[in-house]
Enzyme design. Structure first.
Site, PDB file in Angstrom:
ATOM      1  N   ASP A 114       0.957  -1.255   0.002  1.00  0.00           N
ATOM      2  CA  ASP A 114      -0.020   0.126   0.121  1.00  0.00           C
ATOM      3  C   ASP A 114       0.888   1.495  -0.058  1.00  0.00           C
ATOM      4  OD1 ASP A 114      -1.928  -1.855   0.272  1.00  0.00           O
ATOM      5  OD2 ASP A 114      -2.802  -1.068   2.147  1.00  0.00           O
ATOM      6  N   HIS A 147       3.825  -2.063   3.027  1.00  0.00           N
ATOM      7  CA  HIS A 147       3.710  -0.869   2.514  1.00  0.00           C
ATOM      8  C   HIS A 147       4.816  -0.482   2.049  1.00  0.00           C
ATOM      9  CE1 HIS A 147       0.614  -1.148   5.736  1.00  0.00           C
ATOM     10  NE2 HIS A 147       0.007   0.127   5.179  1.00  0.00           N
TER      11      HIS A 147
HETATM   12 ZN   LIG Z   1      -2.655   3.204   2.922  1.00  0.00          ZN
END
Ligand SMILES: [Zn+2]
Length: 255
Positions: free
Chosen positions: A49, A210
């Site tokens: 992400d 991430h």
């Molecule tokens: Zn996010």
């Protein structure tokens, strides 16, 4: 503490009750169905992400290629507009592009119009940069709302949540992060005993990491890369295959 709730502010859980559960718990289906697992225990869907991120994403793509791993990148629209070449490169390397909104708001606090705009603007950015429509959506912070699922469906997407979110955005040492990712190997050892195949009806993990920082470009995610350098060869040895969300097939939705 339940690891699924790490990113959820305690006040939201306490004051929001059932609505907060439906908004934040990754496998809650209160606000509509989501995909939370892959359909086979030997399929691991690695997801990233908050990118694209010029500081990290290319290194990550090289590492994934070295281990024949495909993944899904949930991109933030405002970063896609700043890094169209990098967005195209992710796709060119065989990975899937997902929608992670345009500016990364907490959608639990956004009305239908703002939610629609966030999804549309991100989809537009991805289409303009890479020429594809994302099929997968992941809500920022994992927060959903009663109207989100209808909007996601109208955009031809499904919501992808996760089985494991180790918390790689925290400023902890890489050893900590490696340890937090251990459940993937534990599950594989349990579900994929050598020489025996695997039982029917078992599912595999979706891992949420991430490659960016949603607040700004060039966030430091070197520990995420280092933890994957450690785990990818070990996961391969355990018999795991690294797939995109598109390859989770017979998408398993938890009722
Ligand atoms: Zn996010």
């Amino acid at each position: 503490m339940n690891p699924f709730l790490i990113s959820v502010p305690a006040a939201v859980i306490v004051t929001g009750g059932v609505a907060a559960y439906g908004a934040a718990y990754p496998r809650a289906q209160l606000f509509g169905s989501t995909v939370c697992r892959t359909n086979r225990p030997d399929k691991l869907a690695i997801t990233f992400d908050d990118g694209p991120n010029p500081a990290i994403t290319l290194k990550l793509l090289d590492l994934l290629a070295k281990h024949n791993a495909r993944a899904t990148f949930f991109l933030v629209g405002k970063f896609v507009r700043e890094c169209p070449d990098l967005t195209r490169e992710i796709l060119a390397r065989g990975h899937a592009l997902g929608n992670h909104t345009d500016t990364h708001p907490n959608l639990f606090l956004c009305g239908p119009r703002k939610t629609e705009e966030e999804l549309q603007r991100c989809a537009d950015a991805i289409r303009q940069a890479a020429g594809v429509e994302p099929h997968w959506f992941r809500p920022p912070f994992g927060f959903r709302s009663p109207w989100l699922n209808g909007i996601v469906k109208r955009h031809g997407m499904q919501t992808a949540m996760w089985t494991l979110i180790p918390g790689d955005w925290r400023g902890k040492p890489v050893e900590w992060l490696i340890d937090r990712m251990n459940p993937i190997a534990e599950h594989a050892r349990k579900k994929l005993p050598p020489g025996t195949g695997y039982g029917g009806g078992l599912t595999g993990d979706i891992l949420c990491l991430h490659d960016g920082n949603h607040r700004h470009l060039n966030g430091d995610r070197a520990r995420t890369v280092a933890a994957l350098e450690y785990w990818l060869p070990r996961w391969s040895d355990l018999g795991l295959e690294f797939v995109t969300m598109d390859e989770t097939l017979n998408k398993t939705v938890e009722a």
